[in-house]
Scaffold this active site. Structure first.
Site, PDB file in Angstrom:
ATOM      1  N   CYS A  43      54.268   5.464 -15.550  1.00 29.46           N
ATOM      2  CA  CYS A  43      54.103   4.062 -15.145  1.00 29.46           C
ATOM      3  C   CYS A  43      55.360   3.250 -15.436  1.00 29.46           C
ATOM      4  O   CYS A  43      55.870   2.544 -14.573  1.00 29.46           O
ATOM      5  CB  CYS A  43      52.902   3.459 -15.859  1.00 29.46           C
ATOM      6  N   CYS A  48      54.625   2.544 -11.680  1.00 34.14           N
ATOM      7  CA  CYS A  48      54.226   1.159 -11.418  1.00 34.14           C
ATOM      8  C   CYS A  48      55.352   0.132 -11.613  1.00 34.14           C
ATOM      9  O   CYS A  48      55.590  -0.709 -10.747  1.00 34.14           O
ATOM     10  CB  CYS A  48      53.090   0.724 -12.339  1.00 34.14           C
ATOM     11  N   LYS A  51      58.628   0.532  -9.430  1.00 38.46           N
ATOM     12  CA  LYS A  51      58.195   0.317  -8.044  1.00 38.46           C
ATOM     13  C   LYS A  51      57.970  -1.173  -7.769  1.00 38.46           C
ATOM     14  O   LYS A  51      58.444  -1.716  -6.785  1.00 38.46           O
ATOM     15  CB  LYS A  51      56.901   1.088  -7.796  1.00 38.46           C
ATOM     16  N   TYR A 180      48.737   5.477  -1.202  1.00 35.12           N
ATOM     17  CA  TYR A 180      49.362   4.201  -1.559  1.00 35.12           C
ATOM     18  C   TYR A 180      50.827   4.343  -1.949  1.00 35.12           C
ATOM     19  O   TYR A 180      51.632   3.451  -1.660  1.00 35.12           O
ATOM     20  CB  TYR A 180      48.533   3.444  -2.613  1.00 35.12           C
ATOM     21  N   GLU A 184      53.649   2.206  -0.113  1.00 32.92           N
ATOM     22  CA  GLU A 184      54.430   1.215  -0.865  1.00 32.92           C
ATOM     23  C   GLU A 184      55.934   1.464  -0.705  1.00 32.92           C
ATOM     24  O   GLU A 184      56.707   0.524  -0.492  1.00 32.92           O
ATOM     25  CB  GLU A 184      54.042   1.267  -2.350  1.00 32.92           C
ATOM     26  N   HIS A 438      41.860 -26.420  -4.024  1.00 30.02           N
ATOM     27  CA  HIS A 438      42.542 -26.739  -2.777  1.00 30.02           C
ATOM     28  C   HIS A 438      43.925 -27.331  -3.045  1.00 30.02           C
ATOM     29  O   HIS A 438      44.058 -28.106  -3.985  1.00 30.02           O
ATOM     30  CB  HIS A 438      41.678 -27.753  -2.006  1.00 30.02           C
ATOM     31  N   GLU A 443      40.819 -20.165  -2.097  1.00 29.13           N
ATOM     32  CA  GLU A 443      39.621 -21.000  -1.914  1.00 29.13           C
ATOM     33  C   GLU A 443      38.719 -20.456  -0.806  1.00 29.13           C
ATOM     34  O   GLU A 443      37.516 -20.705  -0.791  1.00 29.13           O
ATOM     35  CB  GLU A 443      39.992 -22.462  -1.643  1.00 29.13           C
TER      36      GLU A 443
HETATM   37  P1  FAD Z   1      51.929   9.620 -17.622  1.00 23.44           P
HETATM   38  O1  FAD Z   1      52.199   8.169 -17.662  1.00 23.44           O
HETATM   39  O2  FAD Z   1      52.352  10.391 -16.447  1.00 23.44           O
HETATM   40  O3  FAD Z   1      52.593  10.210 -18.926  1.00 23.44           O
HETATM   41  C1  FAD Z   1      52.639  11.583 -19.172  1.00 23.44           C
HETATM   42  C2  FAD Z   1      53.854  11.872 -20.020  1.00 23.44           C
HETATM   43  O4  FAD Z   1      53.766  13.190 -20.526  1.00 23.44           O
HETATM   44  C3  FAD Z   1      55.171  11.824 -19.231  1.00 23.44           C
HETATM   45  O5  FAD Z   1      56.050  10.936 -19.861  1.00 23.44           O
HETATM   46  C4  FAD Z   1      55.695  13.253 -19.271  1.00 23.44           C
HETATM   47  O6  FAD Z   1      57.110  13.310 -19.335  1.00 23.44           O
HETATM   48  C5  FAD Z   1      55.057  13.769 -20.539  1.00 23.44           C
HETATM   49  N1  FAD Z   1      54.863  15.213 -20.594  1.00 23.44           N
HETATM   50  C6  FAD Z   1      54.326  16.015 -19.641  1.00 23.44           C
HETATM   51  N2  FAD Z   1      54.235  17.285 -20.100  1.00 23.44           N
HETATM   52  C7  FAD Z   1      54.720  17.274 -21.357  1.00 23.44           C
HETATM   53  C8  FAD Z   1      54.867  18.274 -22.350  1.00 23.44           C
HETATM   54  N3  FAD Z   1      54.475  19.538 -22.157  1.00 23.44           N
HETATM   55  N4  FAD Z   1      55.414  17.929 -23.529  1.00 23.44           N
HETATM   56  C9  FAD Z   1      55.814  16.647 -23.759  1.00 23.44           C
HETATM   57  N5  FAD Z   1      55.688  15.668 -22.866  1.00 23.44           N
HETATM   58  C10 FAD Z   1      55.133  15.971 -21.671  1.00 23.44           C
HETATM   59  N6  FAD Z   1      49.130   3.077 -11.494  1.00 23.44           N
HETATM   60  C11 FAD Z   1      48.680   1.806 -11.469  1.00 23.44           C
HETATM   61  O7  FAD Z   1      47.708   1.491 -12.153  1.00 23.44           O
HETATM   62  N7  FAD Z   1      49.299   0.848 -10.699  1.00 23.44           N
HETATM   63  C12 FAD Z   1      50.372   1.130  -9.942  1.00 23.44           C
HETATM   64  O8  FAD Z   1      50.900   0.255  -9.259  1.00 23.44           O
HETATM   65  C13 FAD Z   1      50.873   2.450  -9.948  1.00 23.44           C
HETATM   66  N8  FAD Z   1      51.967   2.779  -9.248  1.00 23.44           N
HETATM   67  C14 FAD Z   1      52.461   4.042  -9.296  1.00 23.44           C
HETATM   68  C15 FAD Z   1      53.593   4.340  -8.562  1.00 23.44           C
HETATM   69  C16 FAD Z   1      54.119   5.608  -8.589  1.00 23.44           C
HETATM   70  C17 FAD Z   1      55.346   5.916  -7.811  1.00 23.44           C
HETATM   71  C18 FAD Z   1      53.483   6.624  -9.379  1.00 23.44           C
HETATM   72  C19 FAD Z   1      54.041   8.006  -9.416  1.00 23.44           C
HETATM   73  C20 FAD Z   1      52.356   6.330 -10.111  1.00 23.44           C
HETATM   74  C21 FAD Z   1      51.828   5.044 -10.082  1.00 23.44           C
HETATM   75  N9  FAD Z   1      50.689   4.697 -10.788  1.00 23.44           N
HETATM   76  C22 FAD Z   1      50.209   3.417 -10.750  1.00 23.44           C
HETATM   77  C23 FAD Z   1      49.938   5.713 -11.552  1.00 23.44           C
HETATM   78  C24 FAD Z   1      50.281   5.642 -13.048  1.00 23.44           C
HETATM   79  O9  FAD Z   1      51.667   5.757 -13.225  1.00 23.44           O
HETATM   80  C25 FAD Z   1      49.557   6.750 -13.776  1.00 23.44           C
HETATM   81  O10 FAD Z   1      48.179   6.669 -13.497  1.00 23.44           O
HETATM   82  C26 FAD Z   1      49.755   6.647 -15.286  1.00 23.44           C
HETATM   83  O11 FAD Z   1      51.104   6.680 -15.623  1.00 23.44           O
HETATM   84  C27 FAD Z   1      49.007   7.789 -15.983  1.00 23.44           C
HETATM   85  O12 FAD Z   1      49.245   7.759 -17.350  1.00 23.44           O
HETATM   86  P2  FAD Z   1      49.142   9.089 -18.206  1.00 23.44           P
HETATM   87  O13 FAD Z   1      49.225   8.684 -19.635  1.00 23.44           O
HETATM   88  O14 FAD Z   1      47.986   9.889 -17.783  1.00 23.44           O
HETATM   89  O15 FAD Z   1      50.398   9.957 -17.810  1.00 23.44           O
END
Ligand code: FAD
Length: 462
Positions: A43, A48, A51, A180, A184, A438, A443
């Protein structure tokens, strides 16, 4: 407890992992967290946040045009992509540092390393070549963009990861996908003057969204010159002197400087050593969890995109928080995944909460659809035709509002608030009893008096 023994060890410092580790530490647990790339996760670093910064940048050309009608003389604006990317990266550095400081403040031990399981209580940290043990392990490794690995020339394609860090703004881009993220990015590039083509394998982009919202985006994109090719896929990509040349399955060719794939994301479970701990996956390679985010292994939990429930940041955060409360405060907390407000940061922007009209019609056979479609006031002096479209779906039997959809400026901001009303079980009478503010676009939500159409027993009433 030695330095290598933890109450909780978290793999992945994204939205879910960071929140879980902080809350668990605040409940008194000794917590460690490993991140293989950058703290903040998808994110903050490649989702997010960057972007949305690019979306903001991309909307200025329209604002410059609109400004003239309000008496402003705007010299021919020029745009510098490297400045935008540099400033975006400075902001991401700032946010990453805040994440790290907040975890450090509550004593979370942070390790920059890939981590893999080596048993139900053992995590191996690759960068440090050492093992740590933990009573509880949380997997919060997120997801990764899919690429069509079998496609000839796929190595020339980029994903959203690279699109956020291109050295220069391409003159043209072709984007595979209709979800999406694809939409986007297409909006960002098109608004910045890039010749943009979307190639989508189905018949209409933004599957799962309300039909009229999909139409609003399609019309808005066509007005901006975005070509949307439906029912087709990339068959091959070749490098040419001038850039790339793609051939679609239909035989059509597209020349573009960049080709981006945004065809979905896969949970990051590969090579994690899950089998060593008996953690079960579902058919989409996501980790299977119960209502409390517990996996098939008693002391291992998983939250966020790696579980493929609702892949959104606020959901991952809420799941991480609920997990930490459940395991470390003794209070069992379930996350409610229903009625989540979401947005598509396209231009026009879409905000949506609750059921689509098609879904509502099935669930509530006696349905009133209130709709309003109007030109935005800000467009009054320009030739722009930026419109607002708003819809309320009301179950006639209970008077409850079961869906709300908005397309146009500020849709995301509005739908967040409407989400509260729907979560509270708000009725159309509640909307009607609310005094309008308004002049505003919002509204309209409280002034729609007669249904645009009605369904009785699921059939359109004449
Ligand atoms: P992540 O945030 O993906 O974090 C996982 C982390 O684990 C990463 O940093 C990765 O490097 C690390 N990792 C993976 N494997 C290992 C390992 N073996 N050892 C150590 N570290 C590891 N969501 C919204 O709500 N609004 C939005 O507008 C939106 N826009 C988005 C736009 C894009 C382009 C993308 C790709 C996603 C978007 N999302 C949005 C979705 C949102 O980013 C994810 O839902 C959110 O980040 C999920 O969080 P998470 O903690 O599950 O995983």
């Amino acid at each position: 407890m030695t330095d290598d023994q933890f109450d909780l060890f978290v793999i992945g410092a994204g939205s879910g992992g960071v929140r879980a580790s902080r809350i668990a530490a605040m409940h008194g647990a000794k917590v460690g967290i490993a991140e293989e790339f950058r703290f903040g996760g998808t994110c903050v670093i490649r989702g997010c946040v960057p972007k949305k910064l690019l979306v903001y940048a991309s909307r200025f050309p329209h604002d410059f045009k609109t400004a003239e009608g309000f008496g402003w003389t705007v010299p021919e604006p020029s745009f510098d992509w490297p400045t935008l990317i540099k400033n975006k990266n400075t902001e991401l550095d700032r946010l990453e540092a805040i994440y790290q400081t907040n975890m450090a403040k509550v004593g979370v031990q942070q390790v920059r390393s890939r981590a893999v399981l080596r048993g139900p209580n053992t995590v191996y940290l690759e960068a440090e070549d050492r093992e740590v043990t933990a009573k509880t392990i949380l997997i919060a490794t997120g997801g990764w963009p899919n690429l069509d690995d079998k496609l000839p020339g796929i190595e020339h394609a980029i994903t959203s990861n690279e699109a956020l860090d291109l050295d220069r703004l391409p003159k043209s881009i072709a984007i595979a996908g209709g979800g999406y993220i694809a939409i986007e990015f297409a909006g960002i590039f098109a608004n910045l003057g890039v010749e943009t083509t979307i190639v989508y394998r189905r018949d209409k982009i933004l599957r799962g969204f309300d039909e009229e919202m999909r139409d609003a985006v399609i019309n808005g994109y066509r007005d901006r010159g975005v070509e949307i090719i439906n029912n087709d896929v990339f068959a091959s990509i070749e490098k040419t002197g001038a850039g790339l040349q793609a051939t679609l399955k239909s035989g059509r060719t597209i020349a573009a400087e960049q080709i981006m794939f945004a065809i979905g994301r896969t949970p990051n479970t590969r090579g994690l050593g899950l089998e060593s701990a008996g953690v079960a996956l579902d058919e989409s390679s996501a980790i299977k969890v119960d209502d409390f985010s517990k996996t098939s292994t008693e002391n291992i939990y998983a939250v966020g995109d790696v579980t493929n429930r609702v892949p959104l940041t606020p959901v991952a955060i809420r799941e991480g928080h609920a997990f930490a409360d459940t395991v470390f405060s003794g209070e069992a907390v379930k996350v409610d995944h229903k009625t989540i407000a979401t947005a598509v940061f396209s231009t026009p922007e879409v905000g949506t909460v609750g059921l689509t009209e098609d879904e509502a019609r099935e669930a509530y056979p006696d349905l009133d659809v209130y709709a309003s479609d109007f030109r935005q006031m800000k467009e009054a002096f320009s030739k722009g035709e930026e419109r607002m479209l708003m819809k309320l779906l009301v179950d006639r039997q209970s008077d409850r509002v079961v869906g709300c959809h908005i397309a146009g400026e500020g849709a995301a901001e509005m739908i967040q608030i409407v989400g509260i009303v729907l979560k509270m079980g708000g009725t159309k009478a509640d909307f009607d009893n609310t005094m309008a503010l308004h002049p505003s676009a919002a509204e309209e939500l409280v002034t729609m008096r007669s249904p645009a159409r009605q369904y009785s027993n699921g059939q359109a009433a004449s």
